[in-house]
Design an enzyme around this catalytic site. Sequence first.
Site, short mmCIF file in Angstrom:
data_model
loop_
_atom_site.label_atom_id
_atom_site.label_comp_id
_atom_site.label_asym_id
_atom_site.label_seq_id
_atom_site.Cartn_x
_atom_site.Cartn_y
_atom_site.Cartn_z
N ASP A 98 0.87 -1.18 0.00
CA ASP A 98 0.00 0.00 0.00
C ASP A 98 0.90 1.23 0.00
O ASP A 98 1.61 1.48 0.98
CB ASP A 98 -0.88 -0.05 1.26
N ILE A 99 0.86 1.98 -1.08
CA ILE A 99 1.81 3.10 -1.24
C ILE A 99 1.62 4.16 -0.16
O ILE A 99 2.56 4.90 0.15
CB ILE A 99 1.68 3.69 -2.67
N ASN A 141 -6.29 12.65 -11.22
CA ASN A 141 -6.95 13.12 -12.45
C ASN A 141 -6.72 14.62 -12.54
O ASN A 141 -6.24 15.24 -11.59
CB ASN A 141 -8.44 12.76 -12.47
N GLY A 199 -9.45 4.69 -6.52
CA GLY A 199 -8.15 4.04 -6.66
C GLY A 199 -7.09 4.57 -5.71
O GLY A 199 -7.37 4.94 -4.56
N VAL A 200 -5.88 4.65 -6.22
CA VAL A 200 -4.76 5.07 -5.38
C VAL A 200 -4.91 6.55 -4.98
O VAL A 200 -4.51 6.95 -3.88
CB VAL A 200 -3.42 4.77 -6.09
N ASP A 201 -5.52 7.33 -5.84
CA ASP A 201 -5.76 8.76 -5.56
C ASP A 201 -6.64 8.91 -4.31
O ASP A 201 -6.29 9.66 -3.38
CB ASP A 201 -6.47 9.36 -6.79
N SER A 235 -2.08 4.76 -14.53
CA SER A 235 -2.98 4.53 -15.67
C SER A 235 -3.49 3.09 -15.83
O SER A 235 -4.32 2.85 -16.69
CB SER A 235 -2.34 4.95 -17.02
N TYR A 290 -7.96 4.05 -15.63
CA TYR A 290 -7.63 4.59 -16.96
C TYR A 290 -7.33 3.51 -18.00
O TYR A 290 -7.10 3.82 -19.17
CB TYR A 290 -6.48 5.59 -16.86
#
Length: 185
Positions: free
Chosen positions: A17-18, A31, A39-41, A129, A133
Amino acid sequence: MATTHYMNGRLKVFCGDITTLEVDAIVNAANSSLMGGGGVDGAIHRAAGGQLKAACRELRRRDWPDGLPAGEVALTEGFALSARYVIHTVGPVYARGEDRSVTLAACYRNALALARRQRMHTLAFPAISTGVYGYPFEAAAEVVLEVMAGELAEGDIEVGLCFFSADDARAFDAVAQRLGHDSTA
Ligand code: AR6
């Protein structure tokens, strides 16, 4: 799952997990609104806390009134994250019949350039992406390997590729092996 090292140990591939990493900066697959998303964002915004959104709003107002274009990068602090900074970038939306690999490469290249300008030494990327994406994972991995082979020759910066699933980490290793990149455990 174990970490695999490439390029004299300067590129590390692992699963995790970043948002938990203690590095100079983590890269966010954002985005162009910079206002968060899934997601990760979404995970990064949740873990960093509300100050991150305020900082992104200020970035929009000051530097990117029309939004951050694909391939560009923008810097904020990490706030409640263990990472000191977040480098926000916007990957290309995958399109069949149109090669957007130059834009994907620009995300990685511009993030590395920004990190170097800020004298950072440790940086971690998610698989930009390849989620919402829709960029095919193996094609994206080829782009990442090409950028890193060019960028990590100097040895001043260490890059982690933090994949959310063990399958992705394994798939990346398979692409690296196919392209002849030597690995160490
Ligand atoms: N740590 C590491 N990787 C993660 C994490 C995490 N905590 N969470 C998800 N991933 P995506 P994109 C992986 O969709 O394709 C957002 O809504 C995930 O499994 O996050 O660039 C933005 O706001 C996948 O492998 O990013 C944009 O609208 C990878 O991160 C859009 O999605 C990237 O998937 C960007 O889409």
